[in-house]
Write a protein that holds these residues in place. Structure first.
Motif, PDB file in Angstrom:
ATOM      1  N   ILE A   1       0.847  -1.189   0.000  1.00 22.02           N
ATOM      2  CA  ILE A   1       0.000   0.000   0.000  1.00 22.02           C
ATOM      3  C   ILE A   1       0.882   1.238   0.000  1.00 22.02           C
ATOM      4  O   ILE A   1       1.710   1.431   0.899  1.00 22.02           O
ATOM      5  N   ASP A   2       0.708   2.066  -1.011  1.00 24.29           N
ATOM      6  CA  ASP A   2       1.429   3.338  -1.086  1.00 24.29           C
ATOM      7  C   ASP A   2       0.903   4.238   0.046  1.00 24.29           C
ATOM      8  O   ASP A   2      -0.312   4.365   0.218  1.00 24.29           O
ATOM      9  N   PRO A   3       1.785   4.858   0.822  1.00 22.61           N
ATOM     10  CA  PRO A   3       1.341   5.725   1.922  1.00 22.61           C
ATOM     11  C   PRO A   3       0.359   6.815   1.472  1.00 22.61           C
ATOM     12  O   PRO A   3      -0.491   7.237   2.256  1.00 22.61           O
ATOM     13  N   LYS A   4       0.438   7.245   0.213  1.00 25.22           N
ATOM     14  CA  LYS A   4      -0.497   8.269  -0.283  1.00 25.22           C
ATOM     15  C   LYS A   4      -1.936   7.759  -0.318  1.00 25.22           C
ATOM     16  O   LYS A   4      -2.874   8.557  -0.360  1.00 25.22           O
ATOM     17  N   ALA A   5      -2.107   6.439  -0.290  1.00 27.72           N
ATOM     18  CA  ALA A   5      -3.457   5.862  -0.341  1.00 27.72           C
ATOM     19  C   ALA A   5      -4.127   5.872   1.032  1.00 27.72           C
ATOM     20  O   ALA A   5      -5.320   5.636   1.140  1.00 27.72           O
ATOM     21  N   ILE A   6      -3.356   6.169   2.067  1.00 29.07           N
ATOM     22  CA  ILE A   6      -3.893   6.132   3.435  1.00 29.07           C
ATOM     23  C   ILE A   6      -4.345   7.533   3.840  1.00 29.07           C
ATOM     24  O   ILE A   6      -3.553   8.373   4.230  1.00 29.07           O
ATOM     25  N   ASP A   7      -5.632   7.761   3.704  1.00 29.47           N
ATOM     26  CA  ASP A   7      -6.243   9.036   4.076  1.00 29.47           C
ATOM     27  C   ASP A   7      -7.162   8.777   5.268  1.00 29.47           C
ATOM     28  O   ASP A   7      -8.205   8.141   5.118  1.00 29.47           O
ATOM     29  N   PRO A   8      -6.766   9.252   6.464  1.00 33.87           N
ATOM     30  CA  PRO A   8      -7.579   8.980   7.653  1.00 33.87           C
ATOM     31  C   PRO A   8      -9.012   9.500   7.527  1.00 33.87           C
ATOM     32  O   PRO A   8      -9.918   9.002   8.197  1.00 33.87           O
ATOM     33  N   ASP A   9      -9.231  10.491   6.669  1.00 33.39           N
ATOM     34  CA  ASP A   9     -10.572  11.039   6.491  1.00 33.39           C
ATOM     35  C   ASP A   9     -11.396  10.264   5.466  1.00 33.39           C
ATOM     36  O   ASP A   9     -12.576  10.549   5.280  1.00 33.39           O
ATOM     37  N   ASP A  10     -10.766   9.314   4.782  1.00 35.39           N
ATOM     38  CA  ASP A  10     -11.469   8.551   3.739  1.00 35.39           C
ATOM     39  C   ASP A  10     -11.029   7.087   3.744  1.00 35.39           C
ATOM     40  O   ASP A  10     -10.417   6.609   2.794  1.00 35.39           O
ATOM     41  N   PRO A  11     -11.351   6.340   4.821  1.00 33.34           N
ATOM     42  CA  PRO A  11     -10.952   4.928   4.870  1.00 33.34           C
ATOM     43  C   PRO A  11     -11.628   4.079   3.791  1.00 33.34           C
ATOM     44  O   PRO A  11     -11.086   3.061   3.369  1.00 33.34           O
ATOM     45  N   ASP A  12     -12.782   4.512   3.300  1.00 31.70           N
ATOM     46  CA  ASP A  12     -13.476   3.753   2.256  1.00 31.70           C
ATOM     47  C   ASP A  12     -12.667   3.717   0.963  1.00 31.70           C
ATOM     48  O   ASP A  12     -12.701   2.739   0.227  1.00 31.70           O
TER      49      ASP A  12
END
Length: 104
Positions: A58-69
């Motif tokens: 998983i690229d760290p840019k894909a981890i958005d705490p405001d958009d887990p979906d």
């Protein structure tokens, strides 16, 4: 009568040969690695031909705490991509043996 037995014997030899070839190709397919990626390539899922996941990148840019979906969607896309590759490879590789068998 002897001729019928000979034909049956030849048919059985051909079946055994085909079973052996099928087993070899299935084993080779199971040893392959399949990598599915999400559309933006931020998530990669790696599977064996036995459908066992061996890695999830998983690229760290894909981890958005405001958009887990969004991350869930990316993971699902990558996993489904890999599983589709396995299915297509199976149809192509093993289908030549099962397409002509009754009930397959």
């Amino acid at each position: 009568m002897m001729r019928g037995n000979r034909n049956m014997g030849n048919m059985m030899k051909q079946m055994k040969k085909m079973e052996k070839q099928l087993a070899e190709e299935q084993k080779a397919m199971e040893a392959k690695t399949y990598v599915g990626v999400s559309p933006d390539e931020m998530v990669k899922a790696t599977f064996t031909g036995k459908r066992e996941m061996t890695d999830l990148s998983i690229d760290p840019k894909a981890i958005d705490p405001d958009d887990p979906d969004m991350l869930s969607d990316l993971i699902l896309a990558a996993v489904n991509s890999a599983l589709k590759q396995i299915d297509e490879d199976g149809k192509q590789t093993l289908g030549k043996y099962t397409n002509n068998m009754p009930g397959m």
